[in-house]
Design a protein around this motif. Structure first.
Motif, mmCIF file in Angstrom:
data_model
loop_
_atom_site.group_PDB
_atom_site.id
_atom_site.type_symbol
_atom_site.label_atom_id
_atom_site.label_comp_id
_atom_site.label_asym_id
_atom_site.label_seq_id
_atom_site.Cartn_x
_atom_site.Cartn_y
_atom_site.Cartn_z
ATOM 1 N N GLY A 205 -11.732 -33.130 -13.647
ATOM 2 C CA GLY A 205 -12.108 -34.542 -12.864
ATOM 3 C C GLY A 205 -12.425 -35.024 -11.503
ATOM 4 N N SER A 206 -12.910 -36.373 -11.147
ATOM 5 C CA SER A 206 -13.558 -36.328 -10.287
ATOM 6 C C SER A 206 -13.210 -38.075 -9.937
ATOM 7 C CB SER A 206 -14.923 -36.360 -9.665
ATOM 8 O OG SER A 206 -15.634 -37.072 -10.713
ATOM 9 N N ASP A 207 -13.838 -38.447 -8.822
ATOM 10 C CA ASP A 207 -13.202 -39.768 -8.649
ATOM 11 C C ASP A 207 -14.133 -41.182 -9.127
ATOM 12 O OD1 ASP A 207 -11.233 -39.276 -6.216
ATOM 13 O OD2 ASP A 207 -12.307 -39.064 -5.000
ATOM 14 N N ASP A 208 -15.293 -40.028 -9.258
ATOM 15 C CA ASP A 208 -15.847 -41.365 -10.463
ATOM 16 C C ASP A 208 -15.301 -40.910 -12.301
ATOM 17 O OD1 ASP A 208 -17.603 -42.174 -8.047
ATOM 18 O OD2 ASP A 208 -18.869 -41.391 -8.272
ATOM 19 N N LYS A 209 -15.005 -39.934 -12.214
ATOM 20 C CA LYS A 209 -14.542 -39.848 -13.728
ATOM 21 C C LYS A 209 -13.419 -38.723 -13.585
ATOM 22 C CE LYS A 209 -19.750 -38.920 -14.534
ATOM 23 N NZ LYS A 209 -20.291 -38.663 -14.662
ATOM 24 N N PRO A 210 -12.769 -39.586 -13.872
ATOM 25 C CA PRO A 210 -11.527 -38.757 -13.766
ATOM 26 C C PRO A 210 -11.137 -37.990 -15.215
ATOM 27 C CG PRO A 210 -10.686 -41.045 -13.429
ATOM 28 C CD PRO A 210 -12.704 -40.919 -14.098
ATOM 29 N N THR B 92 -11.770 -39.878 -19.298
ATOM 30 C CA THR B 92 -12.995 -40.359 -19.110
ATOM 31 C C THR B 92 -13.442 -40.024 -20.831
ATOM 32 O OG1 THR B 92 -13.125 -41.453 -17.265
ATOM 33 C CG2 THR B 92 -14.836 -41.093 -17.731
ATOM 34 N N HIS C 131 -10.886 -44.738 -21.428
ATOM 35 C CA HIS C 131 -10.233 -43.987 -20.606
ATOM 36 C C HIS C 131 -8.231 -43.927 -21.171
ATOM 37 C CE1 HIS C 131 -7.148 -42.588 -17.053
ATOM 38 N NE2 HIS C 131 -9.376 -41.546 -16.967
#
Length: 173
Positions: A119-124, A127, A144
């Protein structure tokens, strides 16, 4: 590991919905195919868990890698580079590619981040993007889901089934 996705059976409630989906598809001489990434074939498994699914389920593509998305479904590499595999653009291209390859009037695609990493901040983690090719029209939905990997994957399969069911009821029941 949760029992949500690892169980080799499909819940009775889901089987009833899939049976209804199958009946609506059969009655209207429609078929469906799917392309899956994070669900790894779970949607195809659910579809084929009911007797008679060979009447309306065409085929499935498990396109886990970006290379598979490109080679099997003709997803443009620029989409994967600029938007990523977990994006509206990607799942819409996957859905169209699935419908074309399977010669099916309906197609579902799924791509997401089931976790625990990735995951990332944009795509936790949790998602998931869905693409639906519905007789020439492409729509998408971003969801989500929370929980562990199995829970996210099970929720994604359930969402796709519910969305298809509701669309078929609205348009064909």
């Amino acid at each position: 590991m949760s029992q949500a996705f690892s169980t080799v059976s499909v819940a009775a409630q889901s089987q009833q919905m899939i049976t209804r989906i199958g009946q609506l598809l059969t009655d209207n001489k429609l078929s469906i195919s799917c392309a899956e990434s994070c669900t790894g074939g779970g949607l195809a498994f659910a579809f084929t868990s009911v007797a008679g699914s060979s009447n309306w389920f065409e085929q499935s593509f498990v396109t886990y890698s970006n290379d598979a998305k490109q080679s099997l479904l003709n997803v443009d590499p620029d989409i994967l580079t600029s938007c990523g595999a977990v994006s509206r653009e990607c799942v819409e291209a996957m859905a169209v590619g699935t419908a074309q390859r399977a010669n099916a009037p309906l197609a579902i695609s799924v791509s997401g981040i089931a976790g625990p990493g990735g995951g990332s901040d944009d795509k936790p983690v949790g998602t998931v993007w869905f693409g639906f090719y519905l007789q020439g029209k492409t729509v998408s939905s971003k969801q989500h889901f929370s929980g562990d990997r199995d829970s996210v994957r099970a929720a994604a399969v359930n969402f796709a089934l519910q969305y298809l069911h509701d669309w078929l009821v609205e348009n064909y029941a």
